[in-house]
Design an enzyme around this catalytic site. Structure first.
Site, short mmCIF file in Angstrom:
data_model
loop_
_atom_site.label_atom_id
_atom_site.label_comp_id
_atom_site.label_asym_id
_atom_site.label_seq_id
_atom_site.Cartn_x
_atom_site.Cartn_y
_atom_site.Cartn_z
N THR A 210 29.37 -9.99 0.11
CA THR A 210 28.80 -11.22 -0.38
C THR A 210 29.48 -12.38 -0.70
OG1 THR A 210 28.96 -8.96 -2.10
CG2 THR A 210 28.88 -11.62 -3.35
N CYS A 403 -8.61 8.80 1.69
CA CYS A 403 -8.96 7.91 2.90
C CYS A 403 -8.97 8.94 4.06
CB CYS A 403 -8.06 6.73 3.17
SG CYS A 403 -9.62 5.72 3.21
N HIS A 531 -8.47 4.66 -3.05
CA HIS A 531 -7.24 4.42 -2.55
C HIS A 531 -6.27 4.36 -4.52
CE1 HIS A 531 -5.86 4.76 1.43
NE2 HIS A 531 -6.92 3.82 1.41
N GLU A 533 -4.04 5.08 -5.59
CA GLU A 533 -2.70 5.72 -5.87
C GLU A 533 -2.04 3.36 -6.33
OE1 GLU A 533 -3.53 6.29 -3.43
OE2 GLU A 533 -3.43 5.15 -1.95
N1 GLN Z 1 -8.37 5.34 9.58
C1 GLN Z 1 -9.95 5.39 8.55
C2 GLN Z 1 -10.45 4.30 8.58
O1 GLN Z 1 -10.44 3.70 8.78
C3 GLN Z 1 -8.64 5.75 7.66
C4 GLN Z 1 -8.04 4.72 6.77
C5 GLN Z 1 -7.18 5.20 5.61
O2 GLN Z 1 -6.60 6.16 6.08
N2 GLN Z 1 -6.95 3.61 4.95
O3 GLN Z 1 -10.98 4.37 8.15
#
Ligand code: GLN
Length: 559
Positions: A210, A403, A531, A533
């Site tokens: 540090t 996805c 997504h 998440e």
């Molecule tokens: N490869 C896939 C697509 O382009 C899924 C992409 C992802 O999982 N974000 O549709």
């Protein structure tokens, strides 16, 4: 500059990956507890325009924002723009801890800054001048920061500089910070987050690394006001005194940031050590009278931390995937699972299954209470991931595909129940006889890779009487997307429907399938093209992840 926004600059010492993002967000949180409007900028000194094209193994997850930003390197010109919605994963941490949505322009990269500089030169914006790092590049950096501070009417803008002090790439940003400090001395504070290693041999925490990193900062003309020491155990009195002495920082400004079981506790720990008042004093922030909400109220936060600490029962979720060489490739997913589980009294054990040709899928999955099939790109590990979906269908293990995970679940269904043996995505096998997953119409003409996927939040129309509807209880939702390929409707024949396949949501044109599920009473299995998440918050888990975990818990109980 008219606004009175204050600036807190956060730099890193000794090494990266020590949780500077969590520390930055937690500083923001103690300011929120005092009623201030805060936001965060993250600077990534690499030359990519955005992290969207980076391999997750190299860089970790990309966070997807609600909005897609049309980045114009040269304002008010005919220069082309670039779409940006894929930003640094630290924005996940900021959003979760601060409960705010940040525009993609909050992630500044060297790529963007130099692109703006060079294209501006070609447009004649610096006519007659020799274009130089100082003042031209630093001016562009400062303009980006000031624009956010003013436009968003913030009380405090936190600016985290990625990497570690001493990196060649980041030095131009540190120089811009120095200039801002010079212009507005009373409105800026510098926080240095650094690693304090523990030497087992001597049984002591060590301050030397540090000391060196603070010297490096000082040689750039920057004096830290506060030092946050990342360490395994809290900093003891002696080490605080030593750091204070060598770094020219008062002892009460040396703050402990030990490893924590629940990271959301860090703002509370900062508060206990007086960090909030100290920053307010440094940048002259006067307490505000405001109404608090569940996100900004101190006692609500304390309750939430307790909820996470009290979640003791164990649940094991298998995550077959391919980017496990570093731990944060799927960080928002991991956290969304943890949020959903904690709110139901469970602590998650994530079993990350790094698939290769030798992986025995059944062996790996047989002790899991649920399976989450991960997002991804390209061929590697795909057959193992498809097998994982097959295993879930056969054994009725609660399953959530995200996805790519949803696309592979669909492929597994087509192969298993419709007899389409070589069914595949054209992303994986361009010659497949059954292209059940194929490019989106809008993607067919695109060859450029950066920022060209279907990105950002999109409206989703949810079908009633589906598992998806049960989760959201709304006919229209918004979730975030990042994909090029999608599930092809023409393979959803009467036979497919009879075997249980159900489309549970689409886009507003009705042409893009946004989610599928199996119409089974005794098995929770859902695949979503989006997504969820990215919208999960520790105080408000994603409804879909919540339902998934609920199904996993029900499954444990029925055993
Ligand atoms: N490869 C896939 C697509 O382009 C899924 C992409 C992802 O999982 N974000 O549709």
């Amino acid at each position: 500059m008219s606004s009175m926004c204050k600036f807190v600059f956060v730099t890193g010492g000794v090494m990266s990956g020590i949780g500077k993002g969590v520390a930055t967000a937690s500083i923001g949180k103690v300011l929120q507890f005092r009623g201030f409007k805060v936001s965060v900028v993250k600077i990534d000194p690499y030359l990519n325009v955005d992290p969207g094209t980076l391999n997750p193994i190299e860089h970790g997850e990309c966070f997807i924002t609600e909005d897609v930003w049309d980045f114009q390197p040269v304002l008010e010109s005919d220069e082309r723009s670039y779409r940006i919605s894929e930003i640094d994963q630290d924005f996940g941490t900021y959003s979760r801890i601060l409960g705010i949505e940040m525009h993609p322009s909050h992630n500044i990269t060297s790529g963007q800054i130099y692109l703006s500089t060079i294209l501006s030169e070609r447009k004649g914006r610096f006519l007659g001048k020799t274009v130089q790092l100082i003042p031209h590049v630093t001016d562009i950096i400062k303009e980006r920061l000031m624009e956010i501070a003013e436009y968003e009417e913030l009380d405090v803008l936190l600016i985290e500089c990625g990497g570690t002090v001493g990196d060649l790439e980041s030095s131009i940003f540190l120089e811009a910070f120095r200039q801002i400090k010079l212009e507005y001395p009373k409105r800026t504070a510098f926080v240095h987050v650094t690693l304090i290693p523990y030497s087992r041999a001597v049984g002591q925490q060590k301050s030397k690394p540090t000391q060196h990193s603070v010297k490096m900062l000082q040689s750039l003309g920057l004096q830290p006001d506060i030092i946050i020491g990342r360490s395994e155990k809290p900093l003891d009195h002696d080490i605080k005194r030593k750091i204070s002495l060598y770094s020219n920082v008062p002892e009460n400004a040396v703050i402990s940031n030990p490893d924590l079981e629940v990271v959301y506790e860090l703002p509370l720990l900062f508060e206990e050590q007086g960090l909030g008042d100290l920053i307010c004093e440094l940048i002259d922030l006067k307490a505000k009278l405001v109404s608090y909400n569940e996100v900004t109220n101190y006692s609500e936060w304390v309750k939430m931390v307790e909820l996470f600490k009290d979640a003791k029962k164990n649940i094991r979720i298998g995550m077959p995937g391919k980017y496990f060489n570093i731990s944060d490739s799927y960080i928002s997913i991991n956290v969304a699972i943890e949020d959903a589980a904690a709110h139901q009294g469970y602590k998650t054990e994530l079993k990350m299954i790094n698939i290769d040709e030798n992986t025995k899928i059944e062996e790996q999955l047989k002790d899991c209470d649920g399976i989450l099939l991960t997002p991804g790109f390209g061929e590697r590990a795909v057959e193992g991931m498809i097998k994982s979906a097959e295993y879930a269908m056969e054994n009725k293990i609660p399953f959530l595909g995200i996805c790519f995970g949803a696309q592979l679940f669909y492929i597994a269904f087509c192969r298993k129940y419709l007899g389409l043996n070589r069914a595949n995505s054209t992303e994986i096998d361009s010659k497949t006889p059954y292209p059940v997953v194929d490019l989106l119409e809008s993607q067919k003409e695109i060859s450029e890779k950066g920022g060209t996927m279907r990105l950002g939040a999109q409206k989703i129309i949810v079908e009633k009487d589906t598992k998806l509807y049960n989760a959201y209880k709304q006919k229209e939702i918004f979730e975030r997307f990042r994909h090029r390929y999608h599930i092809q409707e023409r393979f959803i024949t009467e036979e497919a429907k009879n075997k249980g396949l159900l489309v549970s949501s689409r886009d507003k044109s009705g042409k893009i399938i946004n989610s599928i599920e199996l119409n089974r009473k005794d098995h929770w299995i859902v695949g979503v093209q989006f997504h969820p998440e990215f919208k999960s918050r520790p105080y408000k888990p994603s409804p879909l992840y919540f339902e998934f975990i609920k199904a996993c818990i029900a499954c444990i109980k029925s055993k």
